[in-house]
Each structure stands twice: as structure tokens, then as C-alpha cells.
Design a protein around this motif. Structure first.
Motif, PDB file in Angstrom:
ATOM      1  N   ASP A 205       0.869  -1.173   0.000  1.00 22.88           N
ATOM      2  CA  ASP A 205       0.000   0.000   0.000  1.00 22.88           C
ATOM      3  C   ASP A 205       0.907   1.224   0.000  1.00 22.88           C
ATOM      4  O   ASP A 205       1.400   1.632   1.048  1.00 22.88           O
ATOM      5  CB  ASP A 205      -0.896  -0.014   1.253  1.00 22.88           C
ATOM      6  CG  ASP A 205      -1.803   1.201   1.324  1.00 22.88           C
ATOM      7  OD1 ASP A 205      -2.097   1.788   0.273  1.00 22.88           O
ATOM      8  OD2 ASP A 205      -2.201   1.559   2.439  1.00 22.88           O
ATOM      9  N   GLY A 206       1.166   1.783  -1.194  1.00 23.48           N
ATOM     10  CA  GLY A 206       2.085   2.910  -1.291  1.00 23.48           C
ATOM     11  C   GLY A 206       3.499   2.472  -0.967  1.00 23.48           C
ATOM     12  O   GLY A 206       4.002   1.504  -1.514  1.00 23.48           O
ATOM     13  N   ASP A 207       4.158   3.166  -0.026  1.00 24.94           N
ATOM     14  CA  ASP A 207       5.531   2.814   0.338  1.00 24.94           C
ATOM     15  C   ASP A 207       5.581   1.874   1.545  1.00 24.94           C
ATOM     16  O   ASP A 207       6.629   1.672   2.148  1.00 24.94           O
ATOM     17  CB  ASP A 207       6.359   4.064   0.611  1.00 24.94           C
ATOM     18  CG  ASP A 207       5.797   4.890   1.758  1.00 24.94           C
ATOM     19  OD1 ASP A 207       4.688   4.577   2.234  1.00 24.94           O
ATOM     20  OD2 ASP A 207       6.467   5.847   2.188  1.00 24.94           O
ATOM     21  N   GLY A 208       4.451   1.280   1.900  1.00 23.95           N
ATOM     22  CA  GLY A 208       4.391   0.346   3.015  1.00 23.95           C
ATOM     23  C   GLY A 208       3.475  -0.815   2.685  1.00 23.95           C
ATOM     24  O   GLY A 208       3.155  -1.062   1.527  1.00 23.95           O
ATOM     25  N   TRP A 209       3.038  -1.518   3.718  1.00 24.64           N
ATOM     26  CA  TRP A 209       2.135  -2.652   3.522  1.00 24.64           C
ATOM     27  C   TRP A 209       1.184  -2.749   4.701  1.00 24.64           C
ATOM     28  O   TRP A 209       1.475  -2.276   5.790  1.00 24.64           O
ATOM     29  CB  TRP A 209       2.914  -3.944   3.320  1.00 24.64           C
ATOM     30  CG  TRP A 209       3.789  -4.372   4.451  1.00 24.64           C
ATOM     31  CD1 TRP A 209       4.985  -3.825   4.822  1.00 24.64           C
ATOM     32  CD2 TRP A 209       3.545  -5.441   5.364  1.00 24.64           C
ATOM     33  NE1 TRP A 209       5.496  -4.490   5.902  1.00 24.64           N
ATOM     34  CE2 TRP A 209       4.647  -5.484   6.256  1.00 24.64           C
ATOM     35  CE3 TRP A 209       2.517  -6.367   5.516  1.00 24.64           C
ATOM     36  CZ2 TRP A 209       4.743  -6.419   7.290  1.00 24.64           C
ATOM     37  CZ3 TRP A 209       2.609  -7.308   6.534  1.00 24.64           C
ATOM     38  CH2 TRP A 209       3.709  -7.320   7.407  1.00 24.64           C
ATOM     39  N   VAL A 210       0.013  -3.345   4.457  1.00 21.65           N
ATOM     40  CA  VAL A 210      -1.035  -3.477   5.462  1.00 21.65           C
ATOM     41  C   VAL A 210      -1.223  -4.950   5.793  1.00 21.65           C
ATOM     42  O   VAL A 210      -1.380  -5.788   4.893  1.00 21.65           O
ATOM     43  CB  VAL A 210      -2.366  -2.871   4.970  1.00 21.65           C
ATOM     44  CG1 VAL A 210      -3.479  -3.076   5.982  1.00 21.65           C
ATOM     45  CG2 VAL A 210      -2.187  -1.392   4.655  1.00 21.65           C
ATOM     46  N   VAL A 211      -1.203  -5.281   7.087  1.00 16.86           N
ATOM     47  CA  VAL A 211      -1.329  -6.668   7.544  1.00 16.86           C
ATOM     48  C   VAL A 211      -2.755  -7.171   7.310  1.00 16.86           C
ATOM     49  O   VAL A 211      -3.727  -6.539   7.720  1.00 16.86           O
ATOM     50  CB  VAL A 211      -0.977  -6.786   9.046  1.00 16.86           C
ATOM     51  CG1 VAL A 211      -1.189  -8.208   9.544  1.00 16.86           C
ATOM     52  CG2 VAL A 211       0.458  -6.326   9.305  1.00 16.86           C
TER      53      VAL A 211
END
Length: 196
Positions: free
Chosen positions: A160-166
Motif C-alpha cells: 500500500d504505497g511505500d508500506g504494507w497493510v497486515v
């Protein structure tokens, strides 16, 4: 068709576990995130299925490490394991039956069917991370990320963009949280593939 490590990067969802006595499991949520060689695997009971936020019990199983191919037999070598090691190695033969990946146990007799998740083909990479007294794996397969630590924790989510969602985790309180891709506080001791 002979299956090689090159055929496996992606996220595989188990659709069937069958034992010789006829018993079957089609309800446990099992996700296997495979990078070029490093992987993470998380198994959640039926009541823990994703998207329902009602996770409460510990997963049946979860482990991460390196997938090794020797003489046609794949071995899931575990560096991180949420449970105690079993009496047998995790070894099986793999073959494709259409779009289903069939795993046939070597040391223990079982059959598992795996289907590749949409969105899991694409950049594939992994990192082995260390800090004093601990290690972790970060594995990417397409738009999916798996994070496993000797904490112990195994979490799987989507970029999700420059990160991630658990989306799934051995720690239910983490489901829905967003994390950066950077390995904060960890030293990178090994990296493979791309996208991380």
C-alpha cells in the motif's frame, strides 16, 4: 512438467489437505509466500479467517525459512517456527495439475493442493534480517509481503504505497496495521531477487 524453484515465487493458498485415512481439511486458511528461495507460511484455523477481525486463537502453524530442491524433493527448511519442531522433516514432491500445484509428502503421507493468489506474480525478493539474539525474514511476492520474526510472529499483507497493510497474522492485534518496508533496527545479512 518438472517443477523448479523458478516456478514457485508467488502466494499460494491451500485448497485441500488429504490424509491416507480419507480425512480432509478444506477450511484452514493457509498462505505460503514464496520468494526466490526464502518463504513464509501461515496457517490459521477456520474461525480465524481473514477479513473478519475476529482472530483470537493462536494459528495452528507458522514457519519461515529457505525452500531447497534436491533430487526432485522440495524441503521447507525452517529458520523461524511458531511451534516446536515435529519428528519429521517438511519434505514433498511438487507437480502441476492444470493451475493446481500438488504437493505429495515424502516422510509423511499427505496430499496438499495449492492455488496461486491473484496479484502475487511480479517482483519477487526477500531479505534475511538480524539483530542481537533475533532474526527475521521479509519476503515479497508481487503485491504481497510476508514478515516473520523469531519473536515469534508471522504476518502477511498487501503493499500500500511505500508500506504494507497486515491482512493475516499470528498476532491478531496487528491485522489492519500499516508498516513501512524499511527494516528498522535490523541488519540485512542476505538479500535475493528484487522489489525490497
Amino acid at each position: 512438467m518438472t517443477v523448479t524453484l523458478h516456478d514457485l515465487p508467488g502466494v499460494w493458498r491451500r485448497s485441500l489437505l488429504a490424509w491416507p485415512d480419507g480425512s480432509r481439511d478444506t477450511t484452514t486458511t493457509v498462505l505460503w509466500v514464496q520468494g526466490p528461495t526464502l518463504y513464509a507460511d501461515l496457517r490459521l484455523p477456520h474461525a480465524e479467517r481473514e477479513g473478519h477481525g475476529g482472530q483470537g486463537a493462536a494459528p495452528l502453524e507458522g514457519f519461515a525459512g529457505e525452500l531447497v530442491l534436491t533430487d526432485g524433493v522440495f524441503e521447507w527448511c525452517r529458520r523461524i517456527d511458531l511451534g516446536p519442531p515435529g519428528p519429521y522433516g517438511d519434505r514433498g514432491r511438487l507437480a502441476f495439475a492444470g493451475d493446481v500445484l500438488v504437493e505429495d509428502g515424502v516422510e509423511v503421507s499427505y496430499i496438499e493442493h495449492w492455488r496461486r493468489e491473484p496479484g502475487s506474480v511480479g517482483p519477487s525478493g526477500a531479505k534475511l534480517l538480524t539483530r542481537p539474539g533475533a532474526e527475521a525474514l521479509l519476503v515479497r511476492a508481487g503485491s504481497y509481503i510476508a514478515y516473520a520474526t523469531s519473536g515469534p510472529e508471522i504476518s502477511i499483507g498487501r503493499l500500500d504505497g511505500d508500506g504494507w497493510v497486515v491482512g493475516w497474522s499470528s498476532r491478531p492485534e496487528l491485522v489492519g496495521e500499516r508498516h513501512p518496508l524499511e527494516a528498522g533496527g535490523w541488519q540485512v545479512s542476505y538479500t535475493e531477487g528484487e522489489g525490497l
